[in-house]
Design an enzyme around this catalytic site. Structure first.
Site, PDB file in Angstrom:
ATOM      1  N   ASP A 142     -41.930  30.019-115.170  1.00  0.00           N
ATOM      2  CA  ASP A 142     -41.460  30.677-116.390  1.00  0.00           C
ATOM      3  C   ASP A 142     -42.345  31.880-116.770  1.00  0.00           C
ATOM      4  OD1 ASP A 142     -39.865  30.921-118.632  1.00  0.00           O
ATOM      5  OD2 ASP A 142     -40.931  29.400-119.794  1.00  0.00           O
ATOM      6  N   GLU A 186     -36.335  40.430-116.308  1.00  0.00           N
ATOM      7  CA  GLU A 186     -36.255  40.567-117.757  1.00  0.00           C
ATOM      8  C   GLU A 186     -36.376  42.027-118.172  1.00  0.00           C
ATOM      9  OE1 GLU A 186     -38.542  37.726-120.045  1.00  0.00           O
ATOM     10  OE2 GLU A 186     -38.962  39.211-121.591  1.00  0.00           O
TER      11      GLU A 186
HETATM   12 ZN   LIG Z   1     -39.093  32.775-122.278  1.00  0.00          ZN
END
Ligand SMILES: [Zn+2]
Length: 296
Positions: free
Chosen positions: A80, A134
């Site tokens: 993550d 991202e």
């Molecule tokens: Zn996150």
């Protein structure tokens, strides 16, 4: 079925797969038991860089495999927000199913180069590994905070997302449209669904690798209203990260146990009830993500 296959099924059937973080084995088991009991087809579990350092990469992989096997339930292990190629390579080599190559703090061109390198490496090792990129400025951290300034200037730009996906070949995209990491106590957290629908509309460009549209991921679901989460799923979110509220639930119950049974020294006796709280919350959230609390 690999993780991308499950996400495809989620998108086609308009629900989202949950992603929950762990740094201890009791929490991992509580997450998997909760997702299974809620009727999810699978669950994603994640370790941040800090959590991965604490658990150990080999240990995390072995634990997840053992729990999945024992509970007869598909569990996918995700790294993550890993922020360097070296770190991403380490988890891929250790046997993680998925990685978030988070270059969101880098300039666009550097973010693209970094994520592309991770995608290429992951595909060379195992084409089933799912890679997430991202874009946008996702503020906050996985804890309780008082206030965070949320501005549309931090949102992921639809054209940039489409370009990013085409250039990197990522499977999943973490996007920003009002979401933040963590919980804020002194303000209301609100998603900008209209902005997200523009991102989804812009992301349908054909991709050279034939992998199709990316799967959109909502980070920072803790603190959001159920209605917002439902709207996000309806608009195209197929994976939801939910972490801070789990940490709070575990912490608060453990604190209570320590207070009410100050002389109890057997770990499973004071840890058990805290893990049970995690399981309950995973059940409720998974039902929400599956659209089971109320028809979407
Ligand atoms: Zn996150």
């Amino acid at each position: 079925m690999n993780l991308n296959d499950y996400l495809k099924e989620a998108r086609e059937n308009h629900y989202a797969t949950g992603h929950f973080n762990f740094s201890t084995e009791d929490v991992l088991k509580a997450i998997v038991a909760g997702a299974k009991e809620a009727g999810a087809p699978c669950v994603m579990v994640g370790t941040s860089e800090g959590e991965a350092d604490f658990v150990g990469l080999k240990e995390a992989v072995a634990l997840v495999r053992a729990v999945a096997d024992d509970m007869q339930f598909p569990v996918f292990l995700n790294a993550d927000h890993f922020k360097s190629f070296e770190k991403c390579k380490e988890v891929i080599d250790a046997g993680y199913d998925s990685v978030i190559a988070d270059g969101s703090k880098l300039p666009m061109a550097e973010n693209i180069a970094f994520v592309k390198q991770v995608v290429e490496y992951a595909r060379s090792v195992n084409s089933a590994i799912s890679v997430e990129g991202e874009l946008g400025y996702l503020k906050g951290s996985s804890e309780v905070q008082t206030k965070i300034e949320i501005s549309s200037a931090d949102y992921s730009e639809p054209e940039e997302v489409a370009d990013f996906v085409a250039q990197t070949g990522v499977d999943r995209m973490a996007v920003v449209f009002g979401n933040i990491h963590g919980i804020v106590t002194d303000q209301e957290e609100k998603l900008d669904i209209e902005h997200f629908s523009k991102i989804v509309a812009g992301g349908t460009l054909p991709r050279p690798d034939g992998r199709g549209e990316p799967y959109y991921v909502l980070h920072g679901a803790s603190g959001l209203k159920d209605e917002d989460i439902k709207s996000a799923i309806k608009t195209g979110i197929t994976n939801i990260h939910f972490n801070t509220e789990l940490r709070v639930a575990y912490h608060d119950k453990l604190k209570e146990e320590m207070t009410t049974m100050p002389n109890e020294t057997t770990p499973y006796k004071y840890l058990g009830p805290a893990a049970e709280e995690v399981k309950k919350l995973v059940i409720t959230k998974t039902q929400l993500f599956m659209g089971k609390l109320q028809n979407l």
